[in-house]
Motif scaffolding. Structure first.
Motif, short mmCIF file in Angstrom:
data_model
loop_
_atom_site.label_atom_id
_atom_site.label_comp_id
_atom_site.label_asym_id
_atom_site.label_seq_id
_atom_site.Cartn_x
_atom_site.Cartn_y
_atom_site.Cartn_z
N ALA A 24 1.14 -1.60 0.00
CA ALA A 24 -0.07 0.25 -0.18
C ALA A 24 0.76 1.24 0.13
O ALA A 24 0.28 2.43 -0.69
CB ALA A 24 -1.07 -0.17 1.45
N THR A 25 2.18 0.92 0.62
CA THR A 25 2.45 2.64 0.69
C THR A 25 3.86 2.61 0.03
O THR A 25 4.47 3.60 -0.79
CB THR A 25 3.43 2.59 1.86
N GLU A 26 4.12 1.49 -1.31
CA GLU A 26 5.15 1.51 -2.46
C GLU A 26 4.37 1.84 -3.55
O GLU A 26 4.69 2.25 -4.85
CB GLU A 26 5.85 0.42 -2.65
N ILE A 27 2.68 1.11 -3.94
CA ILE A 27 2.54 1.31 -4.96
C ILE A 27 2.11 3.04 -5.57
O ILE A 27 2.08 3.17 -6.61
CB ILE A 27 0.51 1.09 -5.04
N CYS A 28 1.52 2.99 -4.92
CA CYS A 28 1.74 4.75 -4.99
C CYS A 28 2.36 5.42 -5.83
O CYS A 28 2.36 6.94 -6.73
CB CYS A 28 0.74 5.74 -4.34
N ASN A 29 3.92 5.11 -5.28
CA ASN A 29 5.12 5.82 -6.07
C ASN A 29 5.62 4.91 -7.67
O ASN A 29 6.67 5.17 -7.87
CB ASN A 29 6.20 5.39 -4.66
N ASN A 30 5.21 4.25 -7.63
CA ASN A 30 5.61 2.88 -9.04
C ASN A 30 4.40 3.29 -10.03
O ASN A 30 3.09 2.76 -9.49
CB ASN A 30 5.98 1.51 -8.20
N ASP A 31 4.65 2.94 -11.02
CA ASP A 31 3.57 3.10 -12.25
C ASP A 31 3.22 1.94 -12.27
O ASP A 31 3.18 0.50 -12.23
CB ASP A 31 4.30 3.46 -13.62
N ILE A 32 2.23 1.32 -12.79
CA ILE A 32 1.37 0.35 -13.04
C ILE A 32 2.27 -0.42 -14.42
O ILE A 32 2.03 -1.76 -13.72
CB ILE A 32 -0.25 0.65 -13.83
N ALA A 45 -2.91 -8.07 -5.62
CA ALA A 45 -3.10 -7.38 -4.99
C ALA A 45 -2.62 -5.70 -5.03
O ALA A 45 -3.41 -4.97 -4.53
CB ALA A 45 -1.88 -7.44 -3.49
N CYS A 46 -1.82 -5.43 -5.25
CA CYS A 46 -1.89 -4.02 -5.85
C CYS A 46 -3.11 -3.35 -6.34
O CYS A 46 -3.50 -2.50 -6.08
CB CYS A 46 -1.11 -3.89 -6.71
N PHE A 47 -3.70 -3.84 -7.31
CA PHE A 47 -4.53 -3.96 -8.42
C PHE A 47 -6.24 -3.56 -6.84
O PHE A 47 -6.70 -3.05 -7.06
CB PHE A 47 -5.33 -4.20 -9.18
N LEU A 48 -6.37 -4.61 -6.20
CA LEU A 48 -7.12 -4.80 -4.82
C LEU A 48 -7.39 -3.47 -3.95
O LEU A 48 -8.08 -2.72 -3.94
CB LEU A 48 -7.49 -5.94 -4.43
N GLU A 54 -9.25 3.85 -4.29
CA GLU A 54 -9.92 4.65 -4.53
C GLU A 54 -12.04 4.74 -4.61
O GLU A 54 -12.28 5.70 -4.13
CB GLU A 54 -10.22 4.09 -6.31
N LEU A 55 -12.34 3.90 -3.90
CA LEU A 55 -13.73 3.98 -3.56
C LEU A 55 -13.61 4.39 -2.60
O LEU A 55 -14.65 5.29 -1.56
CB LEU A 55 -13.76 2.50 -2.90
N THR A 56 -12.62 4.36 -1.28
CA THR A 56 -12.97 4.81 0.12
C THR A 56 -12.20 6.21 0.32
O THR A 56 -12.99 7.19 0.76
CB THR A 56 -11.02 4.72 1.09
N MET A 57 -11.12 6.81 -0.75
CA MET A 57 -11.42 7.94 -1.73
C MET A 57 -13.08 8.85 -2.10
O MET A 57 -12.94 9.86 -2.66
CB MET A 57 -10.37 8.37 -2.18
N GLY A 58 -13.53 8.45 -2.17
CA GLY A 58 -15.03 9.11 -2.42
C GLY A 58 -14.77 8.57 -4.35
O GLY A 58 -15.99 8.96 -4.58
N GLY A 59 -14.40 7.55 -4.71
CA GLY A 59 -14.77 7.40 -6.17
C GLY A 59 -15.29 7.00 -6.93
O GLY A 59 -15.93 6.29 -5.68
N ASP A 60 -16.45 6.81 -7.84
CA ASP A 60 -17.57 5.89 -7.73
C ASP A 60 -17.25 5.22 -9.14
O ASP A 60 -16.40 4.84 -9.67
CB ASP A 60 -18.70 7.37 -8.70
N PHE A 61 -18.29 3.87 -8.98
CA PHE A 61 -17.79 2.47 -9.17
C PHE A 61 -19.12 2.69 -9.87
O PHE A 61 -19.78 2.18 -8.75
CB PHE A 61 -17.25 1.56 -8.67
#
Length: 64
Positions: A24-32, A45-48, A54-61
């Motif tokens: 969780a701490t490293e995926i935002c620092n690396n490209d997909i 795990a990265c995608f989950l 994204e959902l927790t931060m208010g994203g719509d799915f």
């Protein structure tokens, strides 16, 4: 095993929780693109984690 940043990692040195925290701490620092070079279970795990964040931060799915 290859980690997101390209380094080797011994995942047996981590608990499930600590490995998820590390991801969780490293995926935002690396490209997909870098995620896709990892083993399948790390990719999943990265995608989950990214999806949950994204959902927790208010994203719509929406499923059509």
């Amino acid at each position: 095993m290859r980690w997101i940043d390209g380094n080797e990692i011994n995942i047996k040195a981590y608990t499930g929780e600590s490995l998820c925290e590390k991801l969780a701490t490293e995926i935002c620092n690396n490209d997909i693109d870098q995620w896709l070079n990892c083993d399948d279970f790390i990719q999943v795990a990265c995608f989950l984690i990214d999806f949950d964040t994204e959902l927790t931060m208010g994203g719509d799915f929406h499923i059509s």
